[in-house]
Design an enzyme around this catalytic site. Structure first.
Site, short mmCIF file in Angstrom:
data_model
loop_
_atom_site.label_atom_id
_atom_site.label_comp_id
_atom_site.label_asym_id
_atom_site.label_seq_id
_atom_site.Cartn_x
_atom_site.Cartn_y
_atom_site.Cartn_z
N ASN A 193 -7.49 -14.59 2.31
CA ASN A 193 -7.15 -13.17 2.10
C ASN A 193 -5.79 -13.04 1.44
OD1 ASN A 193 -4.87 -12.49 4.07
ND2 ASN A 193 -6.33 -13.61 5.36
N ASN A 251 -7.57 -10.49 -3.57
CA ASN A 251 -7.19 -9.93 -4.86
C ASN A 251 -7.93 -10.70 -5.95
OD1 ASN A 251 -5.92 -9.07 -7.19
ND2 ASN A 251 -3.92 -9.85 -6.67
N HIS A 260 4.70 -0.77 -9.46
CA HIS A 260 3.83 -1.18 -8.34
C HIS A 260 4.31 -0.56 -7.03
CE1 HIS A 260 1.94 -4.55 -5.88
NE2 HIS A 260 0.97 -4.14 -6.65
N GLU A 318 -8.69 -7.11 -16.35
CA GLU A 318 -8.36 -8.50 -15.99
C GLU A 318 -9.51 -9.48 -16.12
OE1 GLU A 318 -4.37 -8.52 -13.90
OE2 GLU A 318 -5.43 -9.65 -15.38
N HIS A 341 -11.71 -11.54 -12.50
CA HIS A 341 -10.36 -12.08 -12.39
C HIS A 341 -10.33 -13.60 -12.18
CE1 HIS A 341 -6.20 -10.23 -11.58
NE2 HIS A 341 -6.11 -11.36 -12.23
N GLU A 364 -1.00 -0.19 -16.16
CA GLU A 364 -0.45 -0.29 -14.80
C GLU A 364 1.06 -0.50 -14.93
OE1 GLU A 364 -2.54 -3.30 -12.43
OE2 GLU A 364 -4.43 -2.64 -13.31
N TYR A 365 1.81 0.20 -14.11
CA TYR A 365 3.25 -0.04 -14.05
C TYR A 365 3.75 0.50 -12.73
CZ TYR A 365 4.83 4.80 -14.81
OH TYR A 365 5.10 6.12 -14.64
N GLU A 406 -14.55 -6.74 -13.76
CA GLU A 406 -13.32 -7.50 -13.53
C GLU A 406 -13.74 -8.90 -13.10
OE1 GLU A 406 -9.88 -5.90 -11.63
OE2 GLU A 406 -9.15 -7.90 -11.07
#
Ligand code: IPT
Length: 957
Positions: free
Chosen positions: A578, A79, A506, A433, A392, A503-504, A390
């Protein structure tokens, strides 16, 4: 010559054709030559290694990480974390580099014409050579690289194209999205040809009032445009006149040159149907460039939708209407190819979205395959088009790093240049992000000037201050705010822009609790306008169990039922570091099967709402923004019996009263598509709004009987049961429970299998009473069970007292196992699919049945699943066993599965589970809501199971 462009962020590309919106992808074979198919391939250990003679075959388009040609370089999921430690430019020494090569012939008819090589997408750096000549380089894994190869090709002879793709580069750090890392050519490769004078770009602006403006850029490979060239433009076959006044003004401003021209065409189309999500009316624009003799030099076809988008105050308006954004985030994803998607697959995605009430897509977190936008135009979905940025892991270092400035601007500008003519694109996004820095403002500056017709958004700009970041975002687009946060902001008087959550909710595992609460708040609070659920896909990659490799191209798509395969998530390919199952957080499974949360969304987005208006009347409201109800059909369902009805003729937002069609407890309006839509044939169900007109009959109210039989431990004995009813305070942790931290707390509290001590067994005249204590770390839980036998039916009353320390537990209820032989279940309650206390709007109350094996939803990581909310009656049947009838009195949360909570808890994948022959039945006095705490807010206080006394009763016969 620049060496090592792969670790030089200042260089974004070399000799690329400038990004443009002229379509060549849909042209006929005389203009376009596909290079897709099997190519020669070899994988090198790093880009400095020279290719040898050891070739294998590879499919193009296709990432090598999922094909045998990729050897050990398999998919890797992280991620936030970069797959290598340390500074972003200290690339790993092992840097897989794929060399793709193939031969091709150029049609003789292309002699003397301009020839362009189009590479749809290459992850992450592309170096292109034709016949040994370097023709260009490029970065950005999700936009095409185009290279003018006219000088390098030999018309009429064999040619060779070599595309070298480098996996890790300076660009990797700005492509650090939450998804699998792949590598290779992931979109189609083709050649196209134009005249040496050609259409370099095309810009259309079409407004809801019918005004159309077309700017066609004419370029030449020479230094001077040839005399006598001309452009003709037609909309649906009707010529669009050239705007000579505009050209005079250009000449007056000295904005013309010998090698560049930009004729403008304008018209006003009368009585145009504006384009919107509900009315995606499209028109065909044909633009032809010809020479002095009228011979065609270039031609392109585009589709035009007439629509306006603007922000006025706190509202985002489409064609002047405040539309709700019912959105979902979508990646280009496929469980077999990893990233390569076909037009048919994308259509299937969008059709499924439309059928479940979605009207918007955010192309998280990069420009999606361009065909997606064609389909969104055609089917009617609003798009937030997001740039491939991104950062992040290194957000803070890079968003102000001047070396990356060109990349930020380049990625935004190239996306806009590709996608600007799509009516579906209503908002641009600067990426995801990546903190907020000067590089963002530079990109925003370019964008605002280049396309003043749309707003732009960027979450990073508003992250720390919802009233700030004005330069970087026209929308307050937070991710995963709490419900009180957005409502308070909207009521604060401080709000200065529309609030649409990027985003909302999940969708990881058994999730999307409180979606109905979110929508109730959004619809009743000015300033709130919806959001994008995270996300559409569960990114499980189809993995062959025999050798642990991706199923790759050899797999036949619907063979997932084959036990030789499973859905792999982070770590399953030996990938480290991961982030495990965090990539499995979508509303659909990897094979696009919708999860039950999709039902919830569909219902909340219902085009029609009903309510009890009293006096025997039902209020019917058209909730659409642009259409009447004429394309829908509906039938009443009066406690399960159909009653025909004709929908009233209501315009957008209008309402009407109609008489209650019959005496009912539950009145449901079954709404379906009445006239074929591009996304759904007539008959497709759309919603089942429901009202309760009479309260249910509740208590079992049994007061007589004889004592039921219990064993020496006070456990009830019943011929249908393989294991006696016990108290259950625990559920197999959902992803939300696990990642949100509750699961560990519940384990520490000893809720998994608390020890049970019987304190008293009393046989009274008409009942058996068993008092027991369950020990937890928060103190004893007192349990009293009273059981009676009445006409062969056992009636049980239970009472449990949770001590103060147990102020938030997953459930309080009864669990027992029904013996083998039962395979069907039927019930009265919410259905047909899984419902929970904070997610049951999508499951109207009624009578349902299904196979017990199908009642369970197989989330990628096994967890609590299969619940049915508000159940009052349940029957289990099998061919050779007497039926079992369970009555619950009050509506209760019930589940019937083949797995115990412990079975589910210990398995990491479904292939590790063995379904039991018996049925595991849970009947809960209270069950905690699901919430979305794997990323975002937990459930709301009203859905918690807190300390106190719980009483419930049930009967089994
Ligand atoms: C947010 C990301 O934007 C998205 O890509 C995904 O990772 C999602 O969350 C979670 O699945 S980032 C998160 C740290 C808020």
């Amino acid at each position: 010559m620049v060496e090592r462009i792969w670790d030089t962020p200042e260089i974004t590309g070399w000799r690329r054709v400038p990004a443009h919106a002229v379509r060549h992808d849909l042209d006929g074979p005389d203009r376009r030559l596909s290079l897709d198919g099997t190519w020669r391939f070899q994988l090198l250990g790093n880009p400095e290694q020279a290719a040898g003679d050891d070739w294998t075959g590879i499919r193009v388009p296709g990432a090598w990480t999922v094909q045998d040609a990729g050897g050990d370089d398999l998919p890797h999921y992280t991620n936030v974390t970069m797959p290598w430690p340390g500074a972003p430019l200290l690339l790993p020494e092992h840097n897989p580099t794929g060399v793709y090569e193939r031969d091709f012939d150029v049609p003789a008819a292309w002699a003397g014409r301009r020839i362009v090589l189009h590479v749809g997408a290459a992850e992450s750096v592309l170096l292109a050579r034709v016949n040994g000549v370097e023709v260009g380089w490029g970065k950005d894994s999700h936009l095409a690289g185009e290279f003018d190869i006219t000088a390098a090709v030999r018309v009429g002879q064999a040619n060779t194209v070599r595309l070298t793709v480098i996996k890790w580069s300076d660009a990797s750090a700005i492509e650090d999205q939450d998804q699998w890392w792949h590598a290779g050519l992931t979109r189609s490769v083709f050649l196209y040809s134009t005249g040496t004078t050609y259409l370099g770009d095309l810009r259309t602006v079409a407004s809801a009032d019918g005004r159309l403006q077309v700017d066609a850029r004419v370029l030449t490979t020479g230094s001077v445009l040839p005399e006598g060239w001309g452009v003709t433009t037609e909309l649906d076959g009707v010529p669009v006149p050239r705007d000579t006044a505009h050209e005079q003004a250009q000449i007056a401003d000295d904005r013309v040159s010998d090698w560049w021209a930009e004729p403008r065409f304008t018209t006003v189309v009368p009585d145009v149907v504006p384009w919107s999500d509900e009315t995606p009316a499209l028109h065909t624009l044909t633009v032809v460039l010809h020479d002095a003799d009228g011979a065609e030099l270039d031609r392109t076809e585009n589709r035009v939708g007439f629509r306006d988008v603007e922000i006025r105050g706190l509202d985002l308006l489409v064609n002047g209407v405040r539309v709700m954004i019912r959105g979902v985030n979508r990646h280009d994803f496929d469980p077999v190819t990893g990233r390569t998607v076909t037009a048919e697959q994308m259509r299937a995605d969008l059709v499924l979205m439309k059928r479940h009430g979605f009207n918007a897509v955010r192309t998280s977190h990069y420009p999606n395959d361009p065909v997606l936008l064609d389909l969104a135009d055609e089917l009617g979905l609003y798009v937030v088009d997001e740039a491939n940025i991104e950062v992040h892991d290194h957000a803070h270092e890079i968003c102000d790093d001047v070396r990356y400035l060109p990349a930020f601007v380049d990625r935004v500008a190239r996306m806009v240049s590709r996608d600007r003519n799509h009516p579906s694109v209503i908002i641009w996004s600067l990426g995801n992000e990546s903190d907020y820095g000067a590089n963002h403002d530079a990109a925003a500056g370019w964008l605002r000037r280049a396309d003043p017709t749309r707003p732009l958004q960027y979450e990073g700009a508003i992250k720390d201050n919802w009233t700030g970041g004005i330069a970087g975002s026209d929308i307050v687009c937070p991710m995963y705010p709490t419900l009180p946060q957005i409502v308070e902001h909207a009521r604060s008087g401080e709000q200065n822009r529309p609030l649409i959550m990027c985003e909302y909710s999940h969708a990881m595992g058994n999730s999307n609790g409180t979606l109905a609460d979110h929508w109730a708040a959004i619809e009743s609070t000015p300033g709130l306008q919806g959001g994008f659920i995270w996300e559409f896909w569960d990114h499980g990659i189809l993995q062959r169990l025999s050798d642990g490799r991706p199923a790759g191209g050899s797999f036949f798509r619907d063979g997932v039922a084959d036990p030789g395969y499973r859905w792999a998530y982070g770590g399953d390919f030996g990938d480290t570091p991961n982030d495990g199952t965090f990539c499995a957080d979508g509303l659909v499974f990897p094979d696009r099967t919708p999860k039950p949360a999709m039902d919830e969304h569909r219902e909340l987005a219902s085009p029609i709402r009903i309510s009890d208006a009293g006096d025997g009347l039902v209020r019917i409201v058209n909730r659409l923004g642009f259409r009447g109800l004429d394309w829908l059909s509906a039938v009443w369902d009066v406690d399960g019996s159909p009653v025909p009805m004709t929908l009233p003729d209501l315009g957008p937002g209008e309402e009407a009263m109609v008489p209650v069609p019959g005496d009912a407890s539950w009145l449901t309006l079954r709404v379906s598509v009445g006239q074929d839509q591009p996304w759904a044939p007539a008959g497709t169900p759309l919603a089942s709004p429901q009202i309760q007109l009479r309260p249910p009959v509740r208590a079992l109210a049994v007061t007589a009987g004889t004592p039921a039989e219990v064993d020496d431990d006070g456990l009830l004995i019943h011929p249908a049961l393989a294991s006696s009813p016990r108290l259950s305070l625990w559920r197999a942790p959902t992803d939300n429970d696990r990642i949100g931290g509750q699961a560990a707390r519940w384990r520490d509290l000893g809720l998994v299998s608390p020890s049970r001590r019987v304190t008293e067994i009393r046989r009274e005249a008409d009942r058996t009473v068993v008092e027991a204590v369950y020990e937890t770390a928060a103190g004893p839980v007192l349990h009293r069970q009273t059981s009676r036998l009445l006409q062969g039916v056992v009636v049980v009353q239970e009472e449990v007292t949770l001590p103060d320390g147990l102020d938030d537990v997953p459930r309080v209820g009864t669990v027992f196992h029904v013996r083998a032989g039962y395979d069907e279940m039927s019930w009265f309650g919410h259905g047909p699919r899984d419902t929970y206390p904070d997610r049951h709007a999508g499951g109207p109350v009624g009578a349902y049945d299904c196979r017990i094996d199908d009642a369970f939803t197989p989330y990628l990581r096994p967890q609590e699943s299969g619940g049915r909310h508000g159940v009052q009656r349940l029957s289990l049947t099998g061919p050779d066993v007497p039926p079992v009838e369970l009555t619950t009195g009050e509506p209760r949360q019930v589940s019937v599965t083949r797995f115990t909570a412990a079975d589910l808890d210990t398995a990491a994948h479904h292939d590790e589970l063995t379904p039991r022959a018996e049925a595991v039945v849970h009947l809960d006095a209270a069950h905690r809501g699901l919430g979305t705490a794997s990323c975002g807010p937990d459930t709301l206080p009203q859905y918690l199971v807190t300390a106190g006394v719980y009483r419930w009763e049930w009967s089994l016969g």
